[in-house]
Design a protein around this motif. Sequence first.
Motif, PDB file in Angstrom:
ATOM      1  N   TYR A  12       0.374  -1.700  -1.936  1.00 42.38           N
ATOM      2  CA  TYR A  12      -0.069  -0.519  -2.535  1.00 42.38           C
ATOM      3  C   TYR A  12      -1.220  -0.237  -3.345  1.00 42.38           C
ATOM      4  CZ  TYR A  12       4.169   1.412  -0.324  1.00 42.38           C
ATOM      5  OH  TYR A  12       5.094   1.988   0.456  1.00 42.38           O
ATOM      6  N   ARG A  15      -6.368  -0.447   0.255  1.00 40.77           N
ATOM      7  CA  ARG A  15      -6.777   1.000   0.640  1.00 40.77           C
ATOM      8  C   ARG A  15      -5.796   1.448   1.669  1.00 40.77           C
ATOM      9  NH1 ARG A  15     -12.859  -0.632   2.624  1.00 40.77           N
ATOM     10  NH2 ARG A  15     -11.648  -2.455   3.235  1.00 40.77           N
ATOM     11  N   GLU A  18      -2.760   2.625  -0.323  1.00 40.18           N
ATOM     12  CA  GLU A  18      -3.109   4.089  -0.970  1.00 40.18           C
ATOM     13  C   GLU A  18      -2.867   5.182  -0.061  1.00 40.18           C
ATOM     14  OE1 GLU A  18      -6.665   3.344  -2.860  1.00 40.18           O
ATOM     15  OE2 GLU A  18      -5.977   2.444  -4.555  1.00 40.18           O
ATOM     16  N   TYR A  22      -0.335   8.183  -0.136  1.00 35.59           N
ATOM     17  CA  TYR A  22      -0.924   9.509  -0.085  1.00 35.59           C
ATOM     18  C   TYR A  22      -0.117  10.462   0.992  1.00 35.59           C
ATOM     19  CZ  TYR A  22      -4.354  13.125   1.205  1.00 35.59           C
ATOM     20  OH  TYR A  22      -4.866  14.376   1.796  1.00 35.59           O
ATOM     21  N   PRO A  48       4.905   4.016  -6.516  1.00 32.15           N
ATOM     22  CA  PRO A  48       3.903   4.809  -6.288  1.00 32.15           C
ATOM     23  C   PRO A  48       4.119   6.209  -5.888  1.00 32.15           C
ATOM     24  CG  PRO A  48       3.919   2.818  -5.002  1.00 32.15           C
ATOM     25  CD  PRO A  48       5.131   2.861  -5.493  1.00 32.15           C
TER      26      PRO A  48
END
Length: 255
Positions: A12, A15, A18, A22, A48
């Motif tokens: 996490y 990229r 993430e 998201y 996250p």
Amino acid sequence: MRLTARDLEDFYASRLGETACYLLLKRVNDLWGDCAGRTILGMGYAHPLLAGLSANAKACMAVTPHHGKASYWSATDRGVSTCLAEEDRLPFADNTFDRVILLHAVEEADSPRQVLREAWRVLAPEGRALIMVANRKGLWSLAESNPFGHGRPWTRRQLIAWLNDHLFQVTASTTAVHPPPINFGPLMHMADGWERFGEALTPGLGGVVLVEAVKRLYAHPRGGAGAPVTEKAPGRKGVAQLPRNEADPGCAENL
């Protein structure tokens, strides 16, 4: 071998991770909106997502199973408390949390049934659980370079049926994370476009299955499976019964 919290945190922090976080967080916000005043528990590795919900929530707790020396947790986000605990024996009282998120909690669990049972136990009546698992039909479950390529993937139908058998009432289901699992910068910048494209043309092929369910306090009629017969009980003898013709007629009048 099961992934450790350190493996998941490293993913996490990439990229690709993430981007996945998201897109998943957008789905959570679509389902739950503002979580102001809510207590939220994250099981597995939901840290996250909790970091994105903690600003308005009353309290956020992230718990991950302990796996010996390989266990690792970095608590760097404000508003999120963290702890290590056995996933089938959570250190919380019954009916503690308004919301429970299960991410990377089911696919590799030794006993998925017990994990879900613990989630049900600590969830408040009418509380909502959001279960996220790797989609058996998606590309992410085929790539071992990401956490969704480990453990047992699920279809949306399988997960819904499983929840219905465990005192949950399913209220919403979808898939998310439609970009391919390739850690390539320009591709990650187009994540929203990939997600819209997937929702429109391949809605069932997202990398992650998400199912929201409400805690139910009773079992559906004919719901669940009967316990298997492991041994026949010995015959019962000498059961006392009162013959009908010897019953006291006065008893019938008093009923």
